[in-house]
Design an enzyme around this catalytic site. Structure first.
Site, mmCIF file in Angstrom:
data_model
loop_
_atom_site.group_PDB
_atom_site.id
_atom_site.type_symbol
_atom_site.label_atom_id
_atom_site.label_comp_id
_atom_site.label_asym_id
_atom_site.label_seq_id
_atom_site.Cartn_x
_atom_site.Cartn_y
_atom_site.Cartn_z
ATOM 1 N N HIS A 1 0.853 -1.180 0.000
ATOM 2 C CA HIS A 1 0.000 0.000 0.000
ATOM 3 C C HIS A 1 0.894 1.236 0.000
ATOM 4 O O HIS A 1 2.133 1.132 -0.103
ATOM 5 C CB HIS A 1 -0.955 -0.012 1.197
ATOM 6 C CG HIS A 1 -0.285 -0.228 2.514
ATOM 7 N ND1 HIS A 1 0.578 0.690 3.086
ATOM 8 C CD2 HIS A 1 -0.329 -1.274 3.389
ATOM 9 C CE1 HIS A 1 1.010 0.242 4.244
ATOM 10 N NE2 HIS A 1 0.493 -0.961 4.447
ATOM 11 N N HIS B 1 4.097 1.338 2.163
ATOM 12 C CA HIS B 1 5.281 0.664 1.623
ATOM 13 C C HIS B 1 5.932 1.502 0.524
ATOM 14 O O HIS B 1 7.167 1.595 0.450
ATOM 15 C CB HIS B 1 4.891 -0.695 1.034
ATOM 16 C CG HIS B 1 4.329 -1.656 2.020
ATOM 17 N ND1 HIS B 1 2.988 -1.981 2.051
ATOM 18 C CD2 HIS B 1 4.910 -2.382 3.007
ATOM 19 C CE1 HIS B 1 2.772 -2.865 3.002
ATOM 20 N NE2 HIS B 1 3.921 -3.122 3.601
ATOM 21 N N GLU C 1 7.563 3.514 10.825
ATOM 22 C CA GLU C 1 7.432 3.734 12.264
ATOM 23 C C GLU C 1 6.103 3.217 12.813
ATOM 24 O O GLU C 1 5.951 3.152 14.030
ATOM 25 C CB GLU C 1 7.576 5.221 12.591
ATOM 26 C CG GLU C 1 9.004 5.728 12.435
ATOM 27 C CD GLU C 1 9.165 7.157 12.888
ATOM 28 O OE1 GLU C 1 8.136 7.829 13.169
ATOM 29 O OE2 GLU C 1 10.313 7.629 12.962
ATOM 30 N N LYS C 2 5.167 2.829 11.952
ATOM 31 C CA LYS C 2 3.927 2.243 12.481
ATOM 32 C C LYS C 2 4.240 1.027 13.337
ATOM 33 O O LYS C 2 3.627 0.822 14.384
ATOM 34 C CB LYS C 2 2.979 1.857 11.345
ATOM 35 C CG LYS C 2 1.639 1.313 11.852
ATOM 36 C CD LYS C 2 0.734 0.873 10.735
ATOM 37 C CE LYS C 2 1.129 -0.471 10.207
ATOM 38 N NZ LYS C 2 0.812 -1.573 11.182
#
Length: 288
Positions: A34, A37, A148-149
């Site tokens: 998505h 990325h 960072e998610k």
């Protein structure tokens, strides 16, 4: 874009990319790509001569009863997206290439892996650390890029690189890229596609409530009541009781019961329906 599915092909392709001293950036993924990325790919292209992306749904980081079998796999579509973004090489090994018969090694990163998702998903970060170490050894990138998610994952990988004296990439060359969000604030995730329309609408409560909690803590609200209120708001929106709602030191991920003078992070993991969502946000420290 060249695609490699065996180590021999990968190494030959990498040698060609590195001619003349060109730098290589690695973007590891499990596919189902998505915009998040693709943002990693674009960041890698900014600072590296060539980008290598990997797609591998890693079985060792899935626990019993998790979504390994149903995790979306769409290699052809993902490859087209990567090629359109200028990726030079796609590393897409099968399980047999990553974990050959007799494979018997695992990497465990203590401390930073043990709370939060590490507590909720036992063994998960051993699987992450092991497969990422293999990807680093296979590609030997100059830099590697992670979202960072998955903030705890990023911390685990940096710690592993530091502790094992990795040089390609070394710990400082592991680049965290800010979370990419949908228009309503929900962090982009391959698992968002599991949500029904009703669940997807309710899921927007997660980032909205987190932003308000961050603002309250930064304004001086006591941490424990703020976290409890966030948890209740999520449950009222249709989430199950969260796996965790935590304020932690941004570097060590040690839990905090009060905001100090070092950067902190608000981290949440909660299920809505059968989908587990994670998110995190920075919390500014008190002035020294």
């Amino acid at each position: 874009m060249q695609t490699a599915s065996t180590l021999d092909v990968l190494r030959t392709a990498l040698a060609a990319l590195r001619k003349g001293g060109a730098t290589v950036g690695l973007v590891p993924t499990m596919g189902a790509l998505h915009e998040g990325h693709l943002t990693l790919v674009r960041r890698a292209r900014e600072v590296c001569d060539h980008v290598v992306a990997s797609i591998f749904v890693n079985p060792t980081q899935f626990g019993e009863g998790e979504d390994l079998d149903s995790y979306p796999r769409q290699l052809a579509e993902d490859a087209a997206m990567l090629e359109a973004e200028g990726v030079a090489l796609l590393w897409a090994p099968g399980v047999e290439a990553m974990y050959p018969e007799g494979f018997a090694t695992s990497i465990s990163v203590k401390g930073v892996s043990e709370g939060l998702c590490g507590a909720a998903r036992p063994g998960h970060f051993d699987g992450v650390a092991t497969v990422v170490a293999k990807l680093f050894n296979q590609v030997m990138p100059d830099r590697a890029f992670f979202g960072e998610k998955d903030y705890q994952q990023l911390a685990v990988i940096r710690t592993m690189a530091r502790d094992l004296d990795l040089t390609r990439p070394h710990a400082d060359a592991i680049i965290g890229v800010p979370t990419v969000r949908e228009a309503d604030g929900l962090a982009m995730s391959s698992r968002n596609r599991y949500l029904s329309p009703e669940q997807r609408a309710a899921a927007a409560t997660l980032p909205a409530a987190m932003r308000e909690t961050v603002a309250g803590i930064e304004a001086g609200e006591p941490v424990a009541p703020a976290l409890a209120a966030l948890e209740k708001r999520l449950e009222a929106a249709g989430f199950d009781r969260p796996d965790y709602v935590a304020l932690a030191d941004a570097a060590s991920l040690a839990p905090l019961d009060a905001l100090g003078t070092a950067p902190a992070r608000l981290l949440v993991a909660a299920r809505i329906g059968g989908t587990r969502l994670i998110d995190n946000m920075a919390v500014s420290p008190r002035p020294a």
